[in-house]
Design a protein around this motif. Structure first.
Motif, PDB file in Angstrom:
ATOM      1  N   VAL A 146      12.658   4.303  -5.026  1.00 21.07           N
ATOM      2  CA  VAL A 146      11.511   5.205  -5.206  1.00 21.07           C
ATOM      3  C   VAL A 146      10.294   4.432  -5.710  1.00 21.07           C
ATOM      4  O   VAL A 146       9.167   4.646  -5.251  1.00 21.07           O
ATOM      5  CB  VAL A 146      11.878   6.343  -6.177  1.00 21.07           C
ATOM      6  CG1 VAL A 146      10.657   7.213  -6.473  1.00 21.07           C
ATOM      7  CG2 VAL A 146      12.998   7.190  -5.601  1.00 21.07           C
ATOM      8  N   LEU A 147      10.513   3.516  -6.645  1.00 23.66           N
ATOM      9  CA  LEU A 147       9.403   2.703  -7.149  1.00 23.66           C
ATOM     10  C   LEU A 147       8.792   1.866  -6.033  1.00 23.66           C
ATOM     11  O   LEU A 147       7.561   1.790  -5.906  1.00 23.66           O
ATOM     12  CB  LEU A 147       9.898   1.800  -8.278  1.00 23.66           C
ATOM     13  CG  LEU A 147       8.895   0.770  -8.808  1.00 23.66           C
ATOM     14  CD1 LEU A 147       7.666   1.462  -9.367  1.00 23.66           C
ATOM     15  CD2 LEU A 147       9.549  -0.128  -9.858  1.00 23.66           C
ATOM     16  N   LEU A 148       9.645   1.244  -5.214  1.00 20.66           N
ATOM     17  CA  LEU A 148       9.126   0.444  -4.104  1.00 20.66           C
ATOM     18  C   LEU A 148       8.327   1.304  -3.134  1.00 20.66           C
ATOM     19  O   LEU A 148       7.279   0.880  -2.632  1.00 20.66           O
ATOM     20  CB  LEU A 148      10.289  -0.230  -3.372  1.00 20.66           C
ATOM     21  CG  LEU A 148      11.088  -1.272  -4.161  1.00 20.66           C
ATOM     22  CD1 LEU A 148      12.229  -1.813  -3.309  1.00 20.66           C
ATOM     23  CD2 LEU A 148      10.190  -2.408  -4.620  1.00 20.66           C
ATOM     24  N   GLN A 149       8.787   2.509  -2.882  1.00 16.00           N
ATOM     25  CA  GLN A 149       8.069   3.397  -1.971  1.00 16.00           C
ATOM     26  C   GLN A 149       6.716   3.790  -2.538  1.00 16.00           C
ATOM     27  O   GLN A 149       5.710   3.806  -1.814  1.00 16.00           O
ATOM     28  CB  GLN A 149       8.912   4.644  -1.698  1.00 16.00           C
ATOM     29  CG  GLN A 149      10.167   4.381  -0.868  1.00 16.00           C
ATOM     30  CD  GLN A 149      11.041   5.617  -0.747  1.00 16.00           C
ATOM     31  OE1 GLN A 149      10.921   6.572  -1.522  1.00 16.00           O
ATOM     32  NE2 GLN A 149      11.937   5.609   0.235  1.00 16.00           N
ATOM     33  N   ARG A 150       6.659   4.088  -3.818  1.00 15.22           N
ATOM     34  CA  ARG A 150       5.399   4.530  -4.430  1.00 15.22           C
ATOM     35  C   ARG A 150       4.374   3.392  -4.487  1.00 15.22           C
ATOM     36  O   ARG A 150       3.199   3.591  -4.193  1.00 15.22           O
ATOM     37  CB  ARG A 150       5.676   5.086  -5.830  1.00 15.22           C
ATOM     38  CG  ARG A 150       6.316   6.476  -5.798  1.00 15.22           C
ATOM     39  CD  ARG A 150       6.993   6.832  -7.114  1.00 15.22           C
ATOM     40  NE  ARG A 150       6.093   6.846  -8.249  1.00 15.22           N
ATOM     41  CZ  ARG A 150       5.304   7.877  -8.580  1.00 15.22           C
ATOM     42  NH1 ARG A 150       5.295   8.973  -7.840  1.00 15.22           N
ATOM     43  NH2 ARG A 150       4.537   7.821  -9.662  1.00 15.22           N
ATOM     44  N   VAL A 151       4.816   2.199  -4.875  1.00 10.83           N
ATOM     45  CA  VAL A 151       3.894   1.065  -4.898  1.00 10.83           C
ATOM     46  C   VAL A 151       3.465   0.701  -3.479  1.00 10.83           C
ATOM     47  O   VAL A 151       2.293   0.393  -3.226  1.00 10.83           O
ATOM     48  CB  VAL A 151       4.538  -0.141  -5.601  1.00 10.83           C
ATOM     49  CG1 VAL A 151       3.642  -1.373  -5.497  1.00 10.83           C
ATOM     50  CG2 VAL A 151       4.816   0.185  -7.060  1.00 10.83           C
ATOM     51  N   GLY A 152       4.417   0.735  -2.540  1.00  8.85           N
ATOM     52  CA  GLY A 152       4.064   0.457  -1.150  1.00  8.85           C
ATOM     53  C   GLY A 152       3.058   1.451  -0.606  1.00  8.85           C
ATOM     54  O   GLY A 152       2.128   1.076   0.124  1.00  8.85           O
ATOM     55  N   LEU A 153       3.215   2.727  -0.955  1.00  5.58           N
ATOM     56  CA  LEU A 153       2.243   3.733  -0.520  1.00  5.58           C
ATOM     57  C   LEU A 153       0.864   3.449  -1.110  1.00  5.58           C
ATOM     58  O   LEU A 153      -0.154   3.582  -0.425  1.00  5.58           O
ATOM     59  CB  LEU A 153       2.717   5.122  -0.933  1.00  5.58           C
ATOM     60  CG  LEU A 153       1.762   6.289  -0.619  1.00  5.58           C
ATOM     61  CD1 LEU A 153       1.483   6.372   0.883  1.00  5.58           C
ATOM     62  CD2 LEU A 153       2.328   7.607  -1.144  1.00  5.58           C
ATOM     63  N   ALA A 154       0.821   3.042  -2.384  1.00  4.97           N
ATOM     64  CA  ALA A 154      -0.467   2.723  -3.018  1.00  4.97           C
ATOM     65  C   ALA A 154      -1.166   1.576  -2.294  1.00  4.97           C
ATOM     66  O   ALA A 154      -2.380   1.622  -2.056  1.00  4.97           O
ATOM     67  CB  ALA A 154      -0.261   2.377  -4.487  1.00  4.97           C
ATOM     68  N   LEU A 155      -0.421   0.533  -1.938  1.00  3.52           N
ATOM     69  CA  LEU A 155      -1.021  -0.594  -1.222  1.00  3.52           C
ATOM     70  C   LEU A 155      -1.475  -0.173   0.173  1.00  3.52           C
ATOM     71  O   LEU A 155      -2.529  -0.617   0.654  1.00  3.52           O
ATOM     72  CB  LEU A 155      -0.018  -1.745  -1.130  1.00  3.52           C
ATOM     73  CG  LEU A 155       0.406  -2.371  -2.465  1.00  3.52           C
ATOM     74  CD1 LEU A 155       1.449  -3.456  -2.237  1.00  3.52           C
ATOM     75  CD2 LEU A 155      -0.803  -2.940  -3.207  1.00  3.52           C
TER      76      LEU A 155
END
Length: 717
Positions: free
Chosen positions: A239-248
């Motif tokens: 979930v953390l990877l998805q959220r940071v990836g979405l931000a980028l």
């Protein structure tokens, strides 16, 4: 799972933020003056901040932003330019409201406040108490080298540093508030604003910090319950990877209005050469000493004030790290030590990594330099030290917060002292004594760091003689588009104020025209008609190269008139027969072959002219604007083929003996496409924050009602 942050009363938040704002105003007070005759110091300051000058004039005269900067060199993009900050509200709005000279100064004040609040927010997300939050906020305001590099003329390099604390806070908010969506959008907005602040240098360190924090926190603690299956995959926080990836990904979309064009046209951007992979600037220990020296110390003689990177005074660091450790761990925050231990690991690694990267003793970066040439643009010791300074400030604030928690909040020291000495009164005095020491020393240390703003020049009066000389020239030619070879960068604003072009800029960044389609030479560097010079010896040098003294021009002291002219130069717009030009080699074209065009209307993004065709020959019409992707041309309202004539814009007028209306328009398609992507991303961010998927769900058609009949058991015979 992280525990919720303790609530802070609203009035306390307001009081703390007011204190941070007051400290930022106190530190940056030299830039709060409204004297429009005092401009930012630094030889290149006015050239670098040309976005504020050209856009404020364009908005005032045309009611819109210009896309083309006509007053530098042979013109350059005004929006899709890596040094432009026209789309960053903190950088540009003060100039639009108060004029470019004062607006730039007010922007610096706003950025000081912005940096301080960013430090406070970072402290809050880290879970620091009031003293740790305030200390980190004040250190972010005063730490080097934001103020020293601004006073050296590098406005963009200074102000972009203020985003680093905000970016770290946004990533930690994504980690801490796992169900909240605003940190994801906030990180994307901050990275976009940093990119739009006019210098992309700190974008890479910011993204590296995002990656390191994500990498450290993406592994779940062992104590958390794990699902059955492969243990290593269950330990990864997807979930953390998805959220940071979405931000980028949102960052790419938000910045598309400029980034799409900048990266699409990067082959036309000349600049700083790549750093040598074998270069070594200085000893890491000598460089690290700069973080703790509040006096104006430059280190080696080759260093300048941009290396001034103080974070905290040496005495304060010694007090909190060397005197207190015998009675408490180095870092102590009992309530959520696991979270802060990971932050400490990132801070230590980042500070050491960038310090060794900047000093040229990082073997990893040596390999990267040798194999990834683009990364070679990112290495200047003073700039790398800025990244280190932020994380050292975080470590200092964490340490003070740990001491406060151990000695004041939790009173563990008091209990230990009471058990050993069996005297509760001494423990009580220790409680108040340590609190007083931490408050006073933190305040004094913050004051020393904040007052480091006073060590550097703030504003300066531009050369009076240049103002007089340029003003006189404009009065003699009120309606002409004039190009002048200036003698110094610190008067660029004077040229802009008089609508004149400042040519021959000797800087690392320079736009390169498109490959010539007609005439292989380079006309973008031809000598302008006018030249400013105050030195007698220098004037003799130019006289030998065709320039003459302009009689009647203003004089200064015993010198000759300040202005020189060369009548044997290319007109701003000129024509030449196509067959004549096609038979020339590079360097053969001289003004005597051309016919000046004087019926020219020069406006922002538009260049119109009236040209009478030649009944026997095709004519090439040239305007001294750099041939850059985005220019288009029409003849009598009909689209025509744009030519790159010696890297300048041009068009071929077919044989005719009648007048033609020629219009060059700068209308970059990549900026249009990027603006659509940016607007689309903004819409997506709004829907994402409002949980737009619920709105979509509400719009689905309801299933038709199907009657349900009772079932009966089968008949038995």
């Amino acid at each position: 799972m992280l525990k919720p942050l303790p609530k802070v009363a609203f009035y306390r938040v307001i009081l703390e933020l007011l204190l941070v704002i007051y400290a930022a105003l106190f530190a940056s007070q030299a830039y709060a003056n409204s004297n429009s005759t005092l401009a930012l110091t630094g030889n290149e300051a006015q050239w670098l901040t040309n976005s504020a000058f050209v856009e404020s004039v364009s908005l005032r005269t045309t009611g819109r932003f210009t896309l083309w900067q006509p007053w530098l060199g042979r013109g350059e993009p005004a929006i899709d330019n890596p040094f432009s900050f026209a789309l960053n509200p903190i950088s540009i709005v003060p100039s639009l409201l108060y004029g470019s000279v004062n607006g730039i100064k007010y922007s610096i004040v706003l950025y000081a406040i912005f940096a301080g609040i960013g430090g406070w927010v970072l402290g809050r997300v880290l879970g620091l108490g009031w003293l740790g939050r305030l200390l980190l906020a004040l250190l972010c305001v005063g730490r080097g080298n934001m103020h020293s590099i601004i006073s050296d003329g590098y406005f963009q390099l200074g102000v972009t540093q203020s985003y680093l604390a905000w970016v770290a806070a946004a990533v930690l908010a994504i980690i801490r508030f796992r169900t909240r969506r605003y940190p994801v959008v906030l990180l994307a907005i901050l990275l976009t604003l940093m990119f739009w602040a006019g210098n992309i240098y700190y974008t890479l360190p910011a993204v590296i910090s995002v990656g390191l924090l994500t990498l450290v926190f993406m592994v779940k603690p062992k104590k958390e319950p794990q699902a059955e299956g492969d243990w290593w995959w269950n330990r990864i926080d997807v979930v953390l990877l998805q959220r940071v990836g979405l931000a980028l990904l949102l960052t790419v979309g938000l910045s598309a209005i400029t980034s799409l064009s900048i990266f699409g046209n990067q082959q036309y951007i000349g600049g700083h050469p790549n750093e040598s992979p074998d270069a070594t600037y200085e000893s890491p220990l000598l460089a690290a000493a700069q973080f703790f020296v509040t006096e104006r110390y430059y280190g080696p003689a080759v260093w300048n004030q941009t290396y001034y990177s103080v974070v905290a005074p040496a005495w304060f660091v010694a007090l909190i790290f060397l005197i207190f450790p015998p009675i408490t761990p180095v870092f102590q925050r009992f309530r959520e030590s696991r979270f802060q231990r990971r932050v400490i690991a990132v801070a230590l690694f980042t500070a050491i990594f960038f310090l060794f990267w900047g000093t040229g003793t990082n073997p990893i970066m040596k390999w990267i330099y040798a194999n990834l040439p683009l990364i070679g643009q990112w290495r200047v010791l003073s700039r790398m030290m800025t990244v280190c300074a932020l994380w050292i400030g975080v470590l200092v604030a964490l340490r003070v917060d740990g001491l406060w928690n151990a000695a004041v909040t939790s009173k563990r020291w008091n209990e230990a002292v009471a058990r050993v000495l069996r005297t509760p009164s001494i423990a009580s005095w220790l409680h108040y004594g340590v609190a007083l020491v931490l408050i006073v020393t933190s305040g004094v240390a913050s004051y020393e760091v904040l007052t480091s703003w006073f060590n550097f020049g703030a504003t300066i009066s531009p050369p009076e003689m240049t103002n007089l000389c340029i003003g006189w020239l404009r009065a003699q030619h009120p309606n002409e588009f004039i190009s002048v070879w200036g003698n110094t960068y610190d008067s660029v604003a004077t040229y802009f104020a008089n609508g004149m072009r400042f040519t021959h800029i000797n800087a690392d960044f320079h736009p390169i025209g498109m490959t010539p389609t007609i005439y292989p030479g380079d006309l973008s560097d031809v000598q302008p008609e006018y030249l400013i010079s105050y030195d007698t010896t220098e004037q003799r040098f130019w006289m030998q190269r065709g320039y003459e003294i302009v009689e009647g021009a203003p004089r200064t002291g015993d010198y000759l008139p300040c202005l020189m002219s060369n009548w044997n130069t290319f007109n701003y717009a000129f024509s030449i027969p196509l067959d004549t030009l096609q038979g020339m080699e590079a360097g053969e074209l001289t003004p005597r072959w051309t016919t000046p065009i004087n019926a020219v209307s020069h406006q922002f993004d538009h260049i119109g002219m009236i040209v009478t065709g030649n009944p026997e020959k095709d004519l090439v019409i040239v305007a001294q604007e750099l041939a850059w992707p985005g220019w288009r041309v029409t003849i009598d309202g009909l689209s025509a083929q744009l030519e790159s004539v010696g890297t300048l814009i041009g068009v071929v007028v077919p044989k005719s003996g009648i007048p033609h209306r020629i219009l060059f328009v700068y209308d970059p398609p990549l900026v249009k496409i990027g603006s659509v992507l940016t607007l689309g991303t903004i819409l997506f961010c709004v829907l994402y924050l409002l949980h737009g998927e619920r709105l979509i769900g509400r719009g689905e058609p309801r299933p038709k009602h199907v009657p349900v009949y009772p079932s009966f058991p089968p008949l038995s015979i």
